[in-house]
Design a protein around this motif. Structure first.
Motif, short mmCIF file in Angstrom:
data_model
loop_
_atom_site.label_atom_id
_atom_site.label_comp_id
_atom_site.label_asym_id
_atom_site.label_seq_id
_atom_site.Cartn_x
_atom_site.Cartn_y
_atom_site.Cartn_z
N ASP A 12 0.14 -3.78 12.28
CA ASP A 12 0.94 -4.47 11.11
C ASP A 12 1.46 -3.47 10.47
O ASP A 12 1.28 -2.37 10.16
CB ASP A 12 -0.30 -5.34 10.42
CG ASP A 12 -0.85 -6.50 11.08
OD1 ASP A 12 -0.39 -6.78 12.27
OD2 ASP A 12 -2.04 -6.94 10.86
N THR A 13 2.38 -4.17 9.36
CA THR A 13 2.80 -3.66 8.14
C THR A 13 2.72 -4.34 7.10
O THR A 13 2.48 -5.31 6.95
CB THR A 13 4.25 -3.65 8.40
OG1 THR A 13 4.96 -2.70 9.57
CG2 THR A 13 5.21 -2.37 7.20
N ILE A 14 1.98 -3.46 5.99
CA ILE A 14 1.63 -4.37 4.73
C ILE A 14 2.46 -3.69 3.39
O ILE A 14 2.91 -2.50 3.54
CB ILE A 14 0.09 -4.09 4.54
CG1 ILE A 14 -0.21 -2.71 4.10
CG2 ILE A 14 -0.46 -4.90 5.43
CD1 ILE A 14 -1.82 -2.45 3.84
N LEU A 15 2.64 -4.60 2.62
CA LEU A 15 3.05 -4.13 1.33
C LEU A 15 2.00 -4.10 0.18
O LEU A 15 1.14 -5.05 0.15
CB LEU A 15 4.21 -5.40 0.80
CG LEU A 15 5.36 -5.44 1.53
CD1 LEU A 15 6.15 -6.52 0.90
CD2 LEU A 15 6.34 -4.15 1.60
N ILE A 16 1.99 -3.06 -0.48
CA ILE A 16 1.09 -2.92 -1.27
C ILE A 16 1.61 -2.44 -2.82
O ILE A 16 2.59 -2.11 -2.88
CB ILE A 16 -0.03 -1.72 -1.20
CG1 ILE A 16 0.60 -0.35 -0.92
CG2 ILE A 16 -0.58 -2.21 0.28
CD1 ILE A 16 -0.23 0.71 -0.66
N VAL A 17 1.11 -2.89 -3.80
CA VAL A 17 1.45 -2.50 -5.08
C VAL A 17 0.21 -1.85 -5.92
O VAL A 17 -0.79 -2.00 -5.57
CB VAL A 17 1.73 -3.66 -6.04
CG1 VAL A 17 3.08 -4.29 -5.38
CG2 VAL A 17 0.62 -4.68 -6.12
N GLY A 18 0.47 -0.86 -6.74
CA GLY A 18 -0.47 -0.15 -7.42
C GLY A 18 0.20 0.91 -8.15
O GLY A 18 1.42 1.06 -7.78
N ARG A 19 -0.72 2.00 -8.88
CA ARG A 19 -0.23 2.91 -9.54
C ARG A 19 0.23 4.19 -8.29
O ARG A 19 -0.25 4.01 -7.08
CB ARG A 19 -1.30 3.77 -10.45
CG ARG A 19 -1.56 2.79 -11.68
CD ARG A 19 -2.51 3.35 -12.36
NE ARG A 19 -3.57 3.95 -11.64
CZ ARG A 19 -4.26 5.14 -12.11
NH1 ARG A 19 -3.94 6.07 -13.03
NH2 ARG A 19 -5.37 5.52 -11.47
N GLU A 20 1.33 4.89 -8.58
CA GLU A 20 1.97 5.89 -7.61
C GLU A 20 0.86 6.87 -7.22
O GLU A 20 0.86 6.98 -6.12
CB GLU A 20 2.84 6.49 -8.37
CG GLU A 20 4.19 5.73 -8.62
CD GLU A 20 5.24 6.54 -9.21
OE1 GLU A 20 5.11 7.89 -9.81
OE2 GLU A 20 6.41 6.02 -9.18
N ALA A 21 -0.11 7.10 -8.06
CA ALA A 21 -0.92 8.11 -7.65
C ALA A 21 -2.08 7.65 -6.53
O ALA A 21 -2.67 8.40 -5.57
CB ALA A 21 -1.85 8.85 -9.00
N ASP A 22 -2.33 6.39 -7.03
CA ASP A 22 -3.37 5.64 -6.08
C ASP A 22 -2.62 5.31 -4.75
O ASP A 22 -3.33 5.53 -3.75
CB ASP A 22 -3.57 4.37 -6.66
CG ASP A 22 -4.66 4.49 -7.96
OD1 ASP A 22 -5.20 5.55 -8.09
OD2 ASP A 22 -4.75 3.57 -8.71
N ILE A 23 -1.37 5.09 -4.75
CA ILE A 23 -0.74 4.72 -3.26
C ILE A 23 -0.51 6.16 -2.71
O ILE A 23 -0.78 6.35 -1.37
CB ILE A 23 0.70 4.13 -3.73
CG1 ILE A 23 0.68 2.72 -4.16
CG2 ILE A 23 1.53 4.17 -2.18
CD1 ILE A 23 1.95 2.25 -4.68
N GLU A 24 -0.42 7.33 -3.37
CA GLU A 24 -0.26 8.52 -2.70
C GLU A 24 -1.31 8.77 -2.05
O GLU A 24 -1.71 9.51 -0.73
CB GLU A 24 0.38 9.29 -3.74
CG GLU A 24 1.70 9.56 -4.03
CD GLU A 24 2.25 10.25 -5.03
OE1 GLU A 24 1.41 11.29 -5.46
OE2 GLU A 24 3.43 10.26 -5.48
N ARG A 25 -2.72 8.71 -2.82
CA ARG A 25 -4.04 8.92 -2.37
C ARG A 25 -4.42 8.18 -1.25
O ARG A 25 -4.92 8.95 -0.11
CB ARG A 25 -4.95 9.02 -3.56
CG ARG A 25 -5.25 10.17 -4.34
CD ARG A 25 -6.34 9.80 -5.22
NE ARG A 25 -6.37 8.86 -6.22
CZ ARG A 25 -5.71 8.98 -7.21
NH1 ARG A 25 -5.37 10.18 -7.68
NH2 ARG A 25 -5.84 7.97 -8.23
N LEU A 26 -3.77 7.08 -1.07
CA LEU A 26 -4.45 6.17 0.04
C LEU A 26 -3.66 6.49 1.19
O LEU A 26 -4.26 6.66 2.42
CB LEU A 26 -3.89 4.53 -0.40
CG LEU A 26 -4.09 3.70 1.03
CD1 LEU A 26 -5.58 3.73 1.34
CD2 LEU A 26 -3.73 2.21 0.45
N VAL A 27 -2.37 6.86 1.18
CA VAL A 27 -1.55 7.23 2.42
C VAL A 27 -1.96 8.49 2.95
O VAL A 27 -2.00 8.98 4.18
CB VAL A 27 -0.02 7.13 2.18
CG1 VAL A 27 0.30 5.58 1.74
CG2 VAL A 27 0.31 8.01 1.19
#
Length: 219
Positions: free
Chosen positions: A201-216
């Protein structure tokens, strides 16, 4: 409040201004495009219905074009600070209600806001930031939404695969929210608490930039 298809004045027909004017016209807006360069105006004369060579730092020239009758205007001049700032100040003097202005630096942006621009955009900076995130190889697409907040297209992290989103705890554990999902060979649909993700799957996520970077980075 202005109508969504309100006519727009675009002043400055460099790469950013030209792309903006053409896109607005494609979307059904009436566009008055203005640039002091005859060559730029001539190049766009067959693509835009109203494209005029004029000095945007001359308030009489702006009045003759009827700029004061527009609700929305964009100052797309960026490389030359003095014409950018003076043009913006004249639009304020003409009482344009919704002024957008391109800035090339934080200092430039602060001046534009101080003299009355309602929205300041940094297209080169924003595109550079987006490309930098994509070059990391972890993101499929990335778009800043506001200061320190973004929308990103990613593959699901391993911890979110095979369980309902409510149980994956993306928000509580990683600070991001999945808002849409695209199945393999499918199209995007809204993601709900019961949505179960798969690796493809491909998902769209929203959040703070730092949180997105940590997740990926962890995925």
């Amino acid at each position: 409040m202005a109508d969504a298809r309100e006519p727009v004045v675009v002043i400055g027909l460099g790469r950013f201004g030209t792309a903006l004017a053409l896109e607005l016209a494609e979307r059904g807006h009436e566009v008055l495009a203005v640039d002091r360069s005859d060559a730029r105006v001539q190049a766009l004369s067959g693509q835009l219905t109203q494209v005029v060579a004029a000095d945007s730092t001359d308030i009489d020239a702006l009045r003759q074009l009827g700029v004061q009758d527009f609700y929305r205007a964009v100052v797309a001049i960026g490389s030359e600070l003095e014409p950018s700032i003076l043009t913006t100040s004249l639009l304020v003097e003409l009482e344009i209600e919704d002024i957008w202005a391109k800035a090339v630096s934080d200092h430039h942006g602060r001046i534009l806001r101080r003299i009355g621009a309602h929205h300041v955009v940094f297209p080169e900076h924003e595109m550079g930031e987006r490309v930098a995130h994509l070059l990391s190889g972890q993101l499929l697409d990335y778009m800043p939404i506001d200061t320190d907040f973004a929308l990103a297209k990613i593959r699901p992290p391993h911890s979110a695969v095979g369980v309902p989103l409510a149980e994956s705890r993306l928000r509580s554990r990683h600070g991001v929210t999945a808002v849409a999902v695209k199945r393999e060979d499918g199209s995007f649909t809204y993601a709900g608490q019961d949505t179960v993700l798969s690796h493809d799957d491909t998902i769209l996520i929203v959040g703070r930039e730092a949180d997105i970077e940590r997740l990926v980075t962890r995925s």
